[in-house]
Design a protein around this motif. Sequence first.
Motif, PDB file in Angstrom:
ATOM      1  N   ARG A   1     -16.915  41.532  51.176  1.00  0.00           N
ATOM      2  CA  ARG A   1     -18.049  41.899  50.330  1.00  0.00           C
ATOM      3  C   ARG A   1     -17.903  41.295  48.927  1.00  0.00           C
ATOM      4  NH1 ARG A   1     -22.882  43.602  51.298  1.00  0.00           N
ATOM      5  NH2 ARG A   1     -23.701  43.233  49.224  1.00  0.00           N
TER       6      ARG A   1
ATOM      7  N   HIS B   1     -18.545  37.611  49.001  1.00  0.00           N
ATOM      8  CA  HIS B   1     -19.976  37.419  49.206  1.00  0.00           C
ATOM      9  C   HIS B   1     -20.744  37.579  47.890  1.00  0.00           C
ATOM     10  CE1 HIS B   1     -23.996  39.117  50.008  1.00  0.00           C
ATOM     11  NE2 HIS B   1     -24.053  38.153  50.926  1.00  0.00           N
TER      12      HIS B   1
ATOM     13  N   GLY C   1     -22.032  34.417  45.850  1.00  0.00           N
ATOM     14  CA  GLY C   1     -23.489  34.496  45.844  1.00  0.00           C
ATOM     15  C   GLY C   1     -24.049  34.252  44.452  1.00  0.00           C
TER      16      GLY C   1
END
Length: 706
Positions: A218, A221, A225
């Motif tokens: 996570r 990510h 991102g």
Amino acid sequence: MGALAAELVFGVLLAPQCGHVSTERAPIKLLLVDDAVFARDFLLAILAEVESGIELTWRSDYATGLESLQGGGFDVCLLDYQLGDRSGLDLLREAKRLGVRLPIIMLTGHGSAELDHEAMRAGAADYLVKGDFSAESLDRIVRYLLERTRAEDARRDSEERYALAMEGSNDGLWDWRVGEKEIHYSSRWKRILGYEPDELPDLLESWWERVHDDDRVRLDHDFDGHLRDTTTPHFENEHRLRHKDGTWRHVLVRGKAVRDERGRATRMAGSLTDVTMARSRDPLTGLANRVLYLDRLEHSFHRAARDATYRFALLFIDLDRFKNINDSLGHDIGDELLVAIARRLEGCVRLVDTVARLGGDEFVVLLDESREPDGATRVANRIIEELARAFVIGSRELFTGASIGIALSSQHYKTPGELLRDADTAMYRAKAEGRGRFVIFDGAMHARAVHVLSVESGLRRALEAHQLEVFYQPVISLGSQRPLGFEALVRWRHPERGLVAPCDFIPVAEDSSLIVLLDLHVLKSAATQLRAWRDEFKVDLSVAVNASRRHFSRAEYSGDVAQAIEVAGLPAKALRLEVTESVTMDLPETARAQLAALHALGVQLYVDDFGVGYSSLSMLHTYPFTGIKLDRSFVAGLDGATSSTEVVRAILAIAQALKLEVVAEGVETLGQHDALISLGCTRGQGFRYARPMAASDAAKWLSSKL
Ligand code: C2E
Ligand code: MG
Ligand code: MG
């Protein structure tokens, strides 16, 4: 890091706009340091042309110049290169070294670009060619410098404020040039994880390798991102980081990328906040919350799996009456009460144990390393006592109480969830048993719960259908064999099973509140029956009724008894309550109060089955007992075995000294009867004289004996 991170974290541009020249004309204090008088005169001459006026102060040498620079009170300084035998450049350097922040303009000659550069490197704000500037250009440059200084001061101030705020808010900072292995961490960032600034290298991997496995995907990510995607306004992620001491810290990370013209992230910086407390603590009570508690439970669980000697226990606590208090007095009072309860719970355990609030009025305690088998029950008892004491909230005294379910760690548990479930089951049992108590879960509990439930519902119906009948067994005077009274003994006249003995249903009734109803039913029937026999046969008979220990935690019991004998019209002294000695051991204080109240009514109190428990006669003497019933195991031993004879002799001697009556139970043979008489026992009960009989048979027996 300061400015960029500050801007990112607070989301505001901290530095005021530079380069903006104020149009407002305020008098400006100018310091001229020049050893040439003509320089001063030239300046005075051109300053006279400027409308607003600039106040000029002149110093002609190095020493007084430095003194004035340090003393402050000026807005700007014009400094000549030549100061007698010293150089203006030296003065500039010295002033900067001493922390003078005043903008200093060097006065230079034509064509000395090298010197100009040196001056700028040494910290000069600007330079002017001596004797070759107009009033306007001086005015403009001075005002511009002034503005810039103010802006810088403001910026420095806010950076300092920011640094202070950062320290105060306990956040750590990080700053990273995209693509590099290095990353800058503030000292605070490292201290959050338990490291001194020089202990942890400023590498990206110092961070990433400490991330909890479950949080890594996570985090990657979210981080990548934001780097890639120009549309996400900032990066934000919460994850767990391993602290130096091996525990997990919950951190909230925020950051923002700086991008080049093509939108590619070149730098990313941000903050790291330790939110462990917020994530693991119940905000109201400050106790561990469900998350932290499950963490610890899991930890204990895994430890138990590795180390067979390691034990822990789980206590599920449910508050009695809390909902009532909350509903009737309001949530503020309820909240205060919860906080007070939390503090008392903490007082009942050791530091290594965990007290957690799962929500509402549900608390749990995790006892670590509870090696002594009775550790958990001792804590449970302490908690029950502590929570039964009044809580003073505002001007009110509030009473609650706790029901506790206990599950002990054992090898057969495969998951923490199973342990939780069992503690929960035990807690519900504790509640069902009448609150204010604890129950330890054991494997047989489930099966038993099912059995109890079916007997219980049958018994409840039996009470309503009047299937519970009272039998009477005579108590006689051993010498004359005349009746002194009866003991009331309950029977269940079951439609299919016939007459059921109390040992088959009393224990079940005692597991629920049914025993209270059952005993009161027996008490009322027996009192009424005895009143009738006393009237009919005109004899002073007494009736003994068994009282379950369950009554002695109820404040209403003595009132119930008073009412029953009053309704029946039976004198108090004709009623005898038989209680087991466990009453005085389990509930020393509440039992004492109840026994005292019953004694005050005039009711006689007997200790049933004396000798099978552990209480001593001298201890029982501190309660208002009239007498004891000598357990039939002693009586059975009187047929020959001498040791039993000696024990009975001793008991009788002590009872006599303490003025306690003695009734011998279970007398079956003539030998026992004779032995009792020779030992000086005067009262007895047993099959030798009469079995327990239905009321009609007892009445016939009675008339035959009178
Ligand atoms: P307990 O109070 O000790 O009652 C005496 C028990 O001994 C009775 O058993 C009685 O039938 C039995 N017994 C009397 N004489 C002899 C004898 O010579 N030999 C033998 N072997 N037994 C004798 P019961 O009626 O089965 O009651 C058992 C227990 O159940 C009682 O023991 C009492 O603890 C309880 N109980 C009975 N009725 C009630 C009640 O209404 N309420 C409560 N709470 N408990 C009750
Ligand atoms: Mg009895
Ligand atoms: Mg008995």
